[in-house]
Design a protein around this motif. Structure first.
Motif, PDB file in Angstrom:
ATOM      1  N   GLY A 214    -111.822  -2.349  -1.166  1.00 53.02           N
ATOM      2  CA  GLY A 214    -110.534  -2.597  -0.524  1.00 53.02           C
ATOM      3  C   GLY A 214    -110.555  -3.958   0.133  1.00 53.02           C
ATOM      4  N   GLY A 215    -109.756  -4.100   1.195  1.00 52.51           N
ATOM      5  CA  GLY A 215    -109.711  -5.392   1.877  1.00 52.51           C
ATOM      6  C   GLY A 215    -108.534  -6.199   1.403  1.00 52.51           C
ATOM      7  N   SER A 216    -108.531  -7.465   1.804  1.00 50.07           N
ATOM      8  CA  SER A 216    -107.318  -8.232   1.583  1.00 50.07           C
ATOM      9  C   SER A 216    -107.243  -8.929   0.230  1.00 50.07           C
ATOM     10  CB  SER A 216    -107.149  -9.241   2.714  1.00 50.07           C
ATOM     11  OG  SER A 216    -108.323  -9.992   2.853  1.00 50.07           O
ATOM     12  N   THR A 220    -112.411 -12.752  -2.916  1.00 48.65           N
ATOM     13  CA  THR A 220    -113.700 -12.612  -2.233  1.00 48.65           C
ATOM     14  C   THR A 220    -114.529 -11.460  -2.811  1.00 48.65           C
ATOM     15  OG1 THR A 220    -112.651 -11.214  -0.588  1.00 48.65           O
ATOM     16  CG2 THR A 220    -112.854 -13.543  -0.044  1.00 48.65           C
ATOM     17  N   LYS A 221    -113.942 -10.687  -3.699  1.00 45.82           N
ATOM     18  CA  LYS A 221    -114.658  -9.495  -4.203  1.00 45.82           C
ATOM     19  C   LYS A 221    -115.016  -9.581  -5.684  1.00 45.82           C
ATOM     20  CE  LYS A 221    -113.898  -7.718  -0.179  1.00 45.82           C
ATOM     21  NZ  LYS A 221    -113.627  -6.605   0.665  1.00 45.82           N
ATOM     22  N   ILE A 222    -114.647 -10.691  -6.307  1.00 41.56           N
ATOM     23  CA  ILE A 222    -114.858 -10.775  -7.761  1.00 41.56           C
ATOM     24  C   ILE A 222    -116.311 -10.582  -8.161  1.00 41.56           C
ATOM     25  CG2 ILE A 222    -114.752 -12.318  -9.756  1.00 41.56           C
ATOM     26  CD1 ILE A 222    -112.459 -13.687  -8.281  1.00 41.56           C
ATOM     27  N   ARG A 291     -91.966  -5.215   7.973  1.00 40.86           N
ATOM     28  CA  ARG A 291     -92.621  -6.374   8.582  1.00 40.86           C
ATOM     29  C   ARG A 291     -94.069  -6.008   8.881  1.00 40.86           C
ATOM     30  NH1 ARG A 291     -91.896  -5.439  14.275  1.00 40.86           N
ATOM     31  NH2 ARG A 291     -90.851  -3.428  14.257  1.00 40.86           N
ATOM     32  N   PHE A 292     -94.883  -7.026   9.223  1.00 41.85           N
ATOM     33  CA  PHE A 292     -96.311  -6.822   9.435  1.00 41.85           C
ATOM     34  C   PHE A 292     -96.546  -6.431  10.897  1.00 41.85           C
ATOM     35  CE2 PHE A 292    -100.763  -8.177   9.944  1.00 41.85           C
ATOM     36  CZ  PHE A 292    -101.327  -7.610   8.813  1.00 41.85           C
ATOM     37  N   ALA A 293     -96.294  -5.152  11.223  1.00 40.53           N
ATOM     38  CA  ALA A 293     -96.463  -4.687  12.604  1.00 40.53           C
ATOM     39  C   ALA A 293     -96.696  -3.183  12.585  1.00 40.53           C
ATOM     40  CB  ALA A 293     -95.214  -5.005  13.419  1.00 40.53           C
ATOM     41  N   MET A 311     -93.361  -4.909   2.254  1.00 36.83           N
ATOM     42  CA  MET A 311     -94.731  -5.245   1.837  1.00 36.83           C
ATOM     43  C   MET A 311     -95.626  -4.009   1.865  1.00 36.83           C
ATOM     44  SD  MET A 311     -95.987  -7.279   5.236  1.00 36.83           S
ATOM     45  CE  MET A 311     -94.471  -8.152   5.548  1.00 36.83           C
ATOM     46  N   GLY A 312     -96.552  -3.950   0.923  1.00 31.92           N
ATOM     47  CA  GLY A 312     -97.504  -2.837   0.862  1.00 31.92           C
ATOM     48  C   GLY A 312     -98.514  -2.957   1.986  1.00 31.92           C
ATOM     49  N   MET A 313     -98.620  -1.894   2.798  1.00 36.54           N
ATOM     50  CA  MET A 313     -99.510  -1.949   3.974  1.00 36.54           C
ATOM     51  C   MET A 313    -100.638  -0.920   3.890  1.00 36.54           C
ATOM     52  SD  MET A 313     -98.306  -4.165   6.279  1.00 36.54           S
ATOM     53  CE  MET A 313     -98.345  -3.670   7.996  1.00 36.54           C
ATOM     54  N   ASN A 336    -116.550  -0.713   0.368  1.00 32.44           N
ATOM     55  CA  ASN A 336    -116.418  -2.027   0.993  1.00 32.44           C
ATOM     56  C   ASN A 336    -114.938  -2.398   1.096  1.00 32.44           C
ATOM     57  OD1 ASN A 336    -115.987  -5.141   0.032  1.00 32.44           O
ATOM     58  ND2 ASN A 336    -117.480  -4.914   1.647  1.00 32.44           N
ATOM     59  N   GLY A 337    -114.469  -2.513   2.326  1.00 33.21           N
ATOM     60  CA  GLY A 337    -113.096  -2.985   2.540  1.00 33.21           C
ATOM     61  C   GLY A 337    -112.101  -1.852   2.724  1.00 33.21           C
ATOM     62  N   PRO A 338    -111.260  -1.937   3.765  1.00 35.91           N
ATOM     63  CA  PRO A 338    -110.308  -0.862   4.069  1.00 35.91           C
ATOM     64  C   PRO A 338    -109.194  -0.742   3.026  1.00 35.91           C
ATOM     65  CG  PRO A 338    -109.930  -2.757   5.482  1.00 35.91           C
ATOM     66  CD  PRO A 338    -111.173  -3.057   4.708  1.00 35.91           C
ATOM     67  N   ALA A 339    -108.582   0.452   3.007  1.00 34.85           N
ATOM     68  CA  ALA A 339    -107.537   0.741   2.011  1.00 34.85           C
ATOM     69  C   ALA A 339    -106.185   0.168   2.423  1.00 34.85           C
ATOM     70  CB  ALA A 339    -107.427   2.244   1.826  1.00 34.85           C
ATOM     71  N   GLY A 340    -106.068  -0.209   3.671  1.00 31.12           N
ATOM     72  CA  GLY A 340    -104.797  -0.737   4.167  1.00 31.12           C
ATOM     73  C   GLY A 340    -105.038  -1.521   5.445  1.00 31.12           C
ATOM     74  N   VAL A 341    -103.957  -1.864   6.117  1.00 30.44           N
ATOM     75  CA  VAL A 341    -104.093  -2.625   7.366  1.00 30.44           C
ATOM     76  C   VAL A 341    -104.483  -1.627   8.463  1.00 30.44           C
ATOM     77  CG1 VAL A 341    -102.960  -4.281   8.901  1.00 30.44           C
ATOM     78  CG2 VAL A 341    -102.325  -4.205   6.504  1.00 30.44           C
ATOM     79  N   PHE A 342    -105.755  -1.251   8.444  1.00 29.93           N
ATOM     80  CA  PHE A 342    -106.214  -0.131   9.287  1.00 29.93           C
ATOM     81  C   PHE A 342    -106.210  -0.467  10.773  1.00 29.93           C
ATOM     82  CE2 PHE A 342    -110.447  -0.988  11.045  1.00 29.93           C
ATOM     83  CZ  PHE A 342    -110.656  -2.233  10.500  1.00 29.93           C
ATOM     84  N   GLU A 343    -106.115  -1.781  11.085  1.00 29.62           N
ATOM     85  CA  GLU A 343    -106.068  -2.175  12.502  1.00 29.62           C
ATOM     86  C   GLU A 343    -104.809  -1.608  13.158  1.00 29.62           C
ATOM     87  OE1 GLU A 343    -106.495  -4.211   9.918  1.00 29.62           O
ATOM     88  OE2 GLU A 343    -108.043  -5.713  10.312  1.00 29.62           O
TER      89      GLU A 343
HETATM   90  P1  AMP Z   1    -111.723  -8.078   3.727  1.00 29.44           P
HETATM   91  O1  AMP Z   1    -112.320  -8.930   4.784  1.00 29.44           O
HETATM   92  O2  AMP Z   1    -111.354  -8.810   2.471  1.00 29.44           O
HETATM   93  O3  AMP Z   1    -112.522  -6.826   3.451  1.00 29.44           O
HETATM   94  O4  AMP Z   1    -110.320  -7.614   4.283  1.00 29.44           O
HETATM   95  C1  AMP Z   1    -110.150  -6.807   5.399  1.00 29.44           C
HETATM   96  C2  AMP Z   1    -108.742  -6.936   5.849  1.00 29.44           C
HETATM   97  O5  AMP Z   1    -107.874  -6.552   4.809  1.00 29.44           O
HETATM   98  C3  AMP Z   1    -108.381  -6.065   7.033  1.00 29.44           C
HETATM   99  O6  AMP Z   1    -108.153  -6.905   8.144  1.00 29.44           O
HETATM  100  C4  AMP Z   1    -107.091  -5.373   6.596  1.00 29.44           C
HETATM  101  O7  AMP Z   1    -106.094  -5.396   7.581  1.00 29.44           O
HETATM  102  C5  AMP Z   1    -106.668  -6.207   5.413  1.00 29.44           C
HETATM  103  N1  AMP Z   1    -105.796  -5.442   4.493  1.00 29.44           N
HETATM  104  C6  AMP Z   1    -106.053  -4.273   3.895  1.00 29.44           C
HETATM  105  N2  AMP Z   1    -104.984  -3.858   3.190  1.00 29.44           N
HETATM  106  C7  AMP Z   1    -104.025  -4.789   3.330  1.00 29.44           C
HETATM  107  C8  AMP Z   1    -102.693  -4.932   2.859  1.00 29.44           C
HETATM  108  N3  AMP Z   1    -102.157  -4.005   2.069  1.00 29.44           N
HETATM  109  N4  AMP Z   1    -102.007  -6.028   3.231  1.00 29.44           N
HETATM  110  C9  AMP Z   1    -102.559  -6.964   4.015  1.00 29.44           C
HETATM  111  N5  AMP Z   1    -103.807  -6.893   4.502  1.00 29.44           N
HETATM  112  C10 AMP Z   1    -104.536  -5.818   4.163  1.00 29.44           C
END
Ligand code: AMP
Length: 416
Positions: A214-216, A220-222, A291-293, A311-313, A336-343
């Motif tokens: 996951g992650g953004s 960076t994951k290739i 929005r991103f909130a 936007m997909g969150m 490795n890496g969250p499925a969404g904006v877990f913050e």
């Molecule tokens: P990374 O460092 O590449 O593992 O990315 C981690 C970040 O990815 C975290 O801060 C998440 O908030 C962000 N993230 C996960 N899913 C999404 C999304 N759908 N849109 C934007 N950011 C995301």
């Protein structure tokens, strides 16, 4: 040599630890995980009757003395954790006398190695494309060797327990090992555990093997995705990188995160997975926000048909269910890496579902490795840290190891 076999009685051990701990504005430690992580190694050496010379970096002082990054700030915490008073050497390259005077059971901590540019071995203040750069680099490499030799001269043996910097060829993480023979250098316990964890997901695989990436960003994951393609049965792709894949496939992604320059690479990944018989799972439905909130208006829709102004969150409920099922059937898991904006709590449900599925699979006998920054933060936020097999302490180092790269800090000891 291995740390278990080595008897430290009467020996001075030079130990590279990762005490790059986060500090608040008053210089107080906010998270002592890294200090606790090094304790088994340090306590074994002291229990044997050895003495310790601890060396670490802290922050990025860029080769200059900077009190903000002084390790002196954490001497008290290290003393407390070890139960031994720790002496401090304010100049890591001038600690001969303090090291020579160390007695059995005593501990000396050196000042931040990165106050010297020789630690990282890169010329400071010269642009990479400047004509004098190559010569400066050569001279710096020589100076790095001298610096490493000085550090080595303090001790009888060298232990590297700093996994977080094992992917760097620095004086204290790799070059210093050249000054000890194979019988007098070894990995610490933390490093051994990290190496074993990587081995479990790269070589010792029990099937099915499911990796969750996951992650953004895809970019960076290739490296990891490519290396895992030859190993995994299931590859779950989620988080922000989903939308680069969706756009590449002709989907509508609204305002979602997208790396346009990686569209064709995303298609290559999909093709590669097909050819290799890997079950690549993308998130089919998404929680999309206006929005991103955290308090944004959120609805669920197909990941390839997102309204223009949304936007997909996070991953949607169907994807949560499908991913959880695959994860629960796995016998080896890497996350490795969250499925969404877990913050944002409202967009953390996908990551939570993944974390809980991993915990259940682990309870049923799967091996699970969690690594790389944010997925670790996520599992800790949910208090599931003790329900997975291993949480890596290395961000970049873990990622490079999983990409299949040989880490200089490990190679320097194992001679690979
Ligand atoms: P990374 O460092 O590449 O593992 O990315 C981690 C970040 O990815 C975290 O801060 C998440 O908030 C962000 N993230 C996960 N899913 C999404 C999304 N759908 N849109 C934007 N950011 C995301």
């Amino acid at each position: 040599m291995t740390i278990d076999k080595y008897n430290f009685k009467g020996q001075k051990a030079l130990v590279r630890v990762d005490f790059n701990t986060p500090l608040d504005e008053n210089g107080h430690i906010t998270d002592d995980t890294r200090i606790r992580g090094a304790l088994p190694t340090l306590k074994k050496i002291l229990a044997d009757g050895g003495s310790l010379i601890l060396m670490s970096h802290m922050g990025k002082p860029k080769g200059k003395v900077n009190p903000k990054f002084s390790l002196k700030q954490i001497v008290g915490d290290v003393s407390c954790a070890l139960g031994v008073d720790v002496a401090f050497a304010p100049d890591c390259a001038k600690a001969q006398e303090a090291a020579a005077n160390l007695k059995e059971g005593e501990v000396l901590m050196l000042e931040n190695l990165r106050f010297y540019p020789q630690e990282e071995g890169k010329p400071v203040g010269i642009e990479k494309d400047a004509p004098e750069y190559e010569q400066a680099k050569k001279e710096m490499k020589q100076a790095q060797k001298e610096f490493a030799k000085t550090l080595a001269s303090y001790a009888d043996c060298y232990v590297n327990d700093a996994f977080g910097t094992a992917h760097r060829k620095h004086a204290s993480t790799a070059v210093v090992a050249d000054y000890f023979d194979a019988e007098h250098k070894m990995l610490g316990y933390l490093m051994e555990k990290e190496v074993e964890a990587v081995n479990n997901v790269l070589n010792n695989i029990r099937r099915p093997f499911t990796a969750i990436m996951g992650g953004s960003k895809v970019s960076t994951k290739i490296g990891i995705i490519n290396n895992l393609m030859d190993k995994v049965d299931n590859l779950i792709i989620c988080g922000g990188m989903t939308y680069t894949f969706m756009k590449a496939l002709g989907g509508k992604i609204g305002q979602s995160l997208c790396e346009d320059e990686y569209l064709s690479l995303a298609l290559d990944i999909l093709k590669n997975a097909k050819e290799k018989g890997v079950n690549l799972m993308l998130c089919t439905d998404s929680v999309v926000a206006d929005r991103f909130a955290n308090d944004a208006d959120a609805i669920v829709c197909p990941s390839n048909n997102i309204p223009d102004d949304r936007m997909g969150m996070d991953i949607g409920p169907d994807s949560r269910q499908a991913f959880a099922k695959t994860i629960e059937e796995a016998k080896t898991i890497l996350w490795n890496g969250p499925a969404g904006v877990f913050e944002f709590d409202n967009f953390a449900h996908g990551s939570e579902a993944i974390a809980h599925a991993i915990a259940r699979a682990t309870q049923n006998g799967a091996y699970s490795l969690i690594g790389g920054g944010d997925s670790v933060a996520c599992i800790n936020k949910l208090n599931l840290g003790n329900q997975v097999s291993y949480i890596s302490t290395g961000g970049g180092a873990l990622l490079e190891a999983i990409e299949g790269k040989i880490l200089p800090g490990i190679a320097a000891i194992k001679g690979e």
